[in-house]
Design a protein around this motif. Structure first.
Motif, mmCIF file in Angstrom:
data_model
loop_
_atom_site.group_PDB
_atom_site.id
_atom_site.type_symbol
_atom_site.label_atom_id
_atom_site.label_comp_id
_atom_site.label_asym_id
_atom_site.label_seq_id
_atom_site.Cartn_x
_atom_site.Cartn_y
_atom_site.Cartn_z
ATOM 1 N N ALA A 155 13.159 -73.642 9.708
ATOM 2 C CA ALA A 155 12.399 -74.184 10.826
ATOM 3 C C ALA A 155 12.010 -73.074 11.798
ATOM 4 O O ALA A 155 10.892 -73.073 12.344
ATOM 5 N N GLU A 156 12.895 -72.108 12.047
ATOM 6 C CA GLU A 156 12.567 -71.010 12.945
ATOM 7 C C GLU A 156 11.465 -70.141 12.356
ATOM 8 O O GLU A 156 10.554 -69.694 13.075
ATOM 9 N N ARG A 157 11.501 -69.836 11.026
ATOM 10 C CA ARG A 157 10.462 -69.026 10.402
ATOM 11 C C ARG A 157 9.111 -69.701 10.498
ATOM 12 O O ARG A 157 8.061 -69.062 10.773
ATOM 13 N N SER A 164 23.815 -76.233 4.095
ATOM 14 C CA SER A 164 22.460 -76.807 4.005
ATOM 15 C C SER A 164 21.877 -77.012 5.392
ATOM 16 O O SER A 164 20.678 -76.804 5.608
ATOM 17 N N GLU A 165 22.658 -77.365 6.295
ATOM 18 C CA GLU A 165 22.158 -77.542 7.659
ATOM 19 C C GLU A 165 21.736 -76.197 8.247
ATOM 20 O O GLU A 165 20.709 -76.102 8.944
ATOM 21 N N ALA A 166 22.512 -75.111 7.990
ATOM 22 C CA ALA A 166 22.158 -73.782 8.518
ATOM 23 C C ALA A 166 20.859 -73.281 7.903
ATOM 24 O O ALA A 166 19.979 -72.718 8.577
ATOM 25 N N GLY A 211 3.617 -69.786 12.931
ATOM 26 C CA GLY A 211 2.597 -70.489 13.665
ATOM 27 C C GLY A 211 2.204 -69.757 14.935
ATOM 28 O O GLY A 211 1.021 -69.705 15.313
ATOM 29 N N ARG A 212 3.123 -69.105 15.602
ATOM 30 C CA ARG A 212 2.781 -68.390 16.813
ATOM 31 C C ARG A 212 1.967 -67.121 16.488
ATOM 32 O O ARG A 212 1.085 -66.721 17.240
ATOM 33 N N GLY A 213 2.251 -66.403 15.286
ATOM 34 C CA GLY A 213 1.506 -65.191 14.919
ATOM 35 C C GLY A 213 0.091 -65.512 14.581
ATOM 36 O O GLY A 213 -0.829 -64.734 14.840
ATOM 37 N N ARG A 214 -0.239 -66.631 13.995
ATOM 38 C CA ARG A 214 -1.610 -66.988 13.668
ATOM 39 C C ARG A 214 -2.420 -67.232 14.917
ATOM 40 O O ARG A 214 -3.638 -66.974 14.968
ATOM 41 N N ARG A 215 -1.854 -67.706 15.933
ATOM 42 C CA ARG A 215 -2.567 -67.928 17.156
ATOM 43 C C ARG A 215 -2.953 -66.592 17.775
ATOM 44 O O ARG A 215 -4.006 -66.452 18.396
#
Length: 248
Positions: free
Chosen positions: A237-239, A229-231, A244-248
């Protein structure tokens, strides 16, 4: 002089009074009479206290002279006996020396000379004559000795009293010390009881968990599921961050 009897009116002459008193004293022979008893008995027959006091002082003076005379004569006789013993012993030794050595007899010369001195000593020692001067000196010596003995008795009495007071003080101090120790111990015990009664209950030890909420240890499967569950959470979180970076 006549003495009146208060009860029957009889009267006695002075000679009869003396005879009666002497007979009464003989009847009470073996019992010492005190000074107060003597004064009371004398007053009963009309003799004043002053007369009894003066007569008693005279009797004491005569008794003191007799005691002094007896002490002087006894000392004289002791000295003469000691002198006689020395005379016999030394002259016997001189006779033995003269008999065992050659030569003329000579031991009787010191025997005669010393014997003359011994004779004078015997005359003085066996005599009962004592000069008033010697009696006075002996009385003064006896009085000084009596005073010294009295002082020694008083010193011993004071010393005994002082030791007794010291013993009582030490005993009182010891009893006071025991009482103080017992009082202090009682006060400390009460304070300890009050402290124990007002203190909050002690918390349970850190290693012990409350009843009903004890945490069970994790087994191996639960540990693996927690790791998966932690993995997954980290991948999500990385996805989200890449989107968020692609929308910018």
């Amino acid at each position: 002089m006549a003495k009146a009897d208060r009860q029957s009116g009889r009267r006695y002459t002075e000679a009869e009074v003396r005879a009666i008193l002497e007979r009464a004293l003989r009847d009470t022979e073996g019992r010492d009479v005190g000074h107060d008893e003597l004064v009371a008995a004398a007053e009963e027959i009309g003799i004043s206290r002053d007369a009894i006091e003066a007569a008693s002082r005279g009797i004491e003076h005569v008794r003191g002279e007799e005691d002094a005379r007896a002490a002087i004569l006894a000392r004289r006789r002791r000295g003469f006996r000691s002198h006689l013993f020395s005379f016999l012993l030394v002259n016997a030794f001189l006779f033995a020396v003269n008999a065992l050595t050659p030569g003329p007899w000579w031991f009787f010369w010191p025997l005669l000379a010393w014997g003359l001195g011994l004779a004078f000593h015997a005359r003085a020692a066996l005599s009962s004559d004592v000069s008033p001067r010697r009696l006075r000196r002996e009385i003064e010596r006896s009085a000084a000795r009596a005073r010294k003995e009295q002082e020694l008795r008083l010193k011993e009495q004071r010393r005994a009293e002082r030791l007794e007071r010291q013993r009582r003080l030490e005993q009182s101090a010891e009893e006071l010390g025991h009482a103080v120790e017992e009082g202090v111990a009682t006060v400390l015990s009460r304070i300890a009881q009050e402290i124990r009664g007002s203190a909050p209950p002690a918390p349970p030890p850190a290693g012990d968990a409350p009843r009903g909420r004890r945490i069970a240890p994790l087994d191996a499967d639960d540990a693996e599921s927690d790791g998966e569950s932690e993995a997954l959470g980290e991948e999500e979180a990385e996805r989200a961050a890449r989107r968020g970076r692609g929308r910018r």
